[in-house]
Design a protein around this motif. Structure first.
Motif, PDB file in Angstrom:
ATOM      1  N   UNK A  30       0.819  -1.194   0.000  1.00 24.97           N
ATOM      2  CA  UNK A  30       0.000   0.000   0.000  1.00 24.97           C
ATOM      3  C   UNK A  30       0.863   1.257   0.000  1.00 24.97           C
ATOM      4  N   UNK A  31       2.132   1.129   0.396  1.00 22.45           N
ATOM      5  CA  UNK A  31       3.043   2.266   0.455  1.00 22.45           C
ATOM      6  C   UNK A  31       4.024   2.275  -0.704  1.00 22.45           C
ATOM      7  N   UNK A  32       4.437   1.095  -1.159  1.00 22.14           N
ATOM      8  CA  UNK A  32       5.455   0.988  -2.193  1.00 22.14           C
ATOM      9  C   UNK A  32       4.867   0.387  -3.464  1.00 22.14           C
ATOM     10  N   UNK A  33       5.030   1.103  -4.571  1.00 23.99           N
ATOM     11  CA  UNK A  33       4.585   0.586  -5.862  1.00 23.99           C
ATOM     12  C   UNK A  33       5.678  -0.278  -6.488  1.00 23.99           C
ATOM     13  N   UNK A  34       6.861   0.303  -6.651  1.00 21.46           N
ATOM     14  CA  UNK A  34       8.003  -0.396  -7.244  1.00 21.46           C
ATOM     15  C   UNK A  34       9.208  -0.149  -6.338  1.00 21.46           C
ATOM     16  N   UNK A  35       9.240  -0.779  -5.161  1.00 22.04           N
ATOM     17  CA  UNK A  35      10.224  -0.430  -4.138  1.00 22.04           C
ATOM     18  C   UNK A  35      11.656  -0.734  -4.539  1.00 22.04           C
ATOM     19  N   UNK A  37      10.670   3.387  -7.417  1.00 17.45           N
ATOM     20  CA  UNK A  37      11.271   3.721  -8.700  1.00 17.45           C
ATOM     21  C   UNK A  37      10.308   4.577  -9.509  1.00 17.45           C
ATOM     22  N   UNK A  38      10.883   5.463 -10.309  1.00 16.56           N
ATOM     23  CA  UNK A  38      10.052   6.207 -11.246  1.00 16.56           C
ATOM     24  C   UNK A  38       9.438   5.237 -12.252  1.00 16.56           C
ATOM     25  N   UNK A  39       8.246   5.554 -12.709  1.00 12.36           N
ATOM     26  CA  UNK A  39       7.501   4.643 -13.572  1.00 12.36           C
ATOM     27  C   UNK A  39       8.278   4.299 -14.838  1.00 12.36           C
ATOM     28  N   UNK A  40       8.898   5.292 -15.477  1.00 12.06           N
ATOM     29  CA  UNK A  40       9.623   5.028 -16.722  1.00 12.06           C
ATOM     30  C   UNK A  40      10.820   4.117 -16.486  1.00 12.06           C
ATOM     31  N   UNK A  41      11.526   4.330 -15.389  1.00  9.11           N
ATOM     32  CA  UNK A  41      12.676   3.479 -15.072  1.00  9.11           C
ATOM     33  C   UNK A  41      12.199   2.055 -14.796  1.00  9.11           C
ATOM     34  N   UNK A  42      11.127   1.938 -14.028  1.00  3.80           N
ATOM     35  CA  UNK A  42      10.588   0.620 -13.705  1.00  3.80           C
ATOM     36  C   UNK A  42      10.167  -0.128 -14.965  1.00  3.80           C
TER      37      UNK A  42
END
Length: 288
Positions: free
Chosen positions: A20-25, A159-164
């Motif tokens: 819930x806190x981390x999308x792409x930790x 992580x930023x979405x593009x990097x992920x």
């Protein structure tokens, strides 16, 4: 990533506990520890604080170039502890790149040091990795074929979405010298590997330790603390830096009052700033 049989907490974009806190930790680590983890040699990530999540965790290498002595000490540490399990052929990384996103692992749980060293269900070499207060249990390493250049941040961050999205396409599985599947205390609860879930009542660590293993452990401890001892105590120096920008790498730990302390120090001893603040410098919490 290798299949987890549905028994683990996530493995996608950081699913599981804490999602819930981390999308792409992502976690920034010093070298050589970062590459040793991504290459499946290191299976325990040691911290002074418990893992805030389970599931996929991206690993980023900090900007400090590791000393040859540090690399030698850590490689020797892993040679010795793997030898306890009869493994002598270890392929260490050819390079230890810095300021790069290296890949990811799956954090399947976290135990206290006293629990890990008594855990008879894992190989002896894994128990010998328990050198810190909290031990993050890592499986299924994957490395990036081309590591991404990026800066890191304090603690666990997204992580930023593009990097992920770009990194996700460049992953390849890694087979370490002795891959481990950490058994769940409760097979029906993928989040059951947590501090306090394993008995820590053993009297001693029953492994075939030798003098060379003890020396390797001492060398690993020294390597992990060298950053604190060089140029004085790091815990003293960090309070004499410029105010910390949001998300700047400091020590891998929360430091809410650092700005207030830094302001007081600048007022009374401004000459100290030149000794401890260097352009482009960054610090992260060490773990071995």
């Amino acid at each position: 990533m290798k299949g987890n049989g549905g028994r683990r907490g996530g493995g996608g974009g950081g699913g599981g506990s804490g999602n819930e806190k981390y999308r792409n930790p992502c976690l920034t680590m010093h070298q050589p520890w970062a590459s040793l983890l991504i290459h499946g040699i290191k299976r325990i990530e040691g911290r002074s604080w418990p893992a805030p999540l389970t599931g996929r965790l991206w690993i980023h290498a900090a900007s400090k170039i590791p000393d040859p002595e540090t690399i030698k000490a850590m490689e020797n540490f892993y040679r010795e502890i793997y030898a306890v399990n009869g493994i002598t052929d270890i392929k260490f990384p050819e390079h230890y790149p810095v300021s790069r996103l290296l890949g990811c692992v799956e954090v399947v749980g976290c135990l206290k040091n006293e629990e890990l060293v008594c855990w008879q269900e894992v190989p002896e070499s894994v128990r010998l990795e328990g050198l810190t207060n909290f031990c993050w249990l890592c499986e299924n390493p994957q490395k990036l074929l081309i590591p991404f250049e990026m800066r890191g941040y304090q603690g666990v961050y997204n992580l930023e979405k593009k990097i992920y999205e770009g990194a996700l396409r460049g992953l390849t599985p890694v087979e370490g010298p002795l891959p481990v599947k950490f058994p769940l205390p409760d097979p029906y609860n993928p989040l059951s590997l947590k501090p306090g879930s394993i008995s820590s009542s053993c009297r001693t660590l029953e492994v075939g330790k030798s003098g060379s293993v003890d020396a390797a452990i001492a060398g690993a401890r020294a390597a992990a603390t060298q950053f604190s001892n060089k140029n004085g105590s790091w815990h003293t120096i960090k309070e004499k830096r410029e105010p910390i920008r949001k998300n700047e790498i400091v020590d891998g730990r929360e430091n809410a009052d650092t700005n207030r302390k830094s302001e007081a120090i600048r007022t009374h001893i401004p000459e100290m700033r030149n000794l401890v603040s260097r352009p482009g410098s960054s610090k992260v919490h060490l773990k071995g």
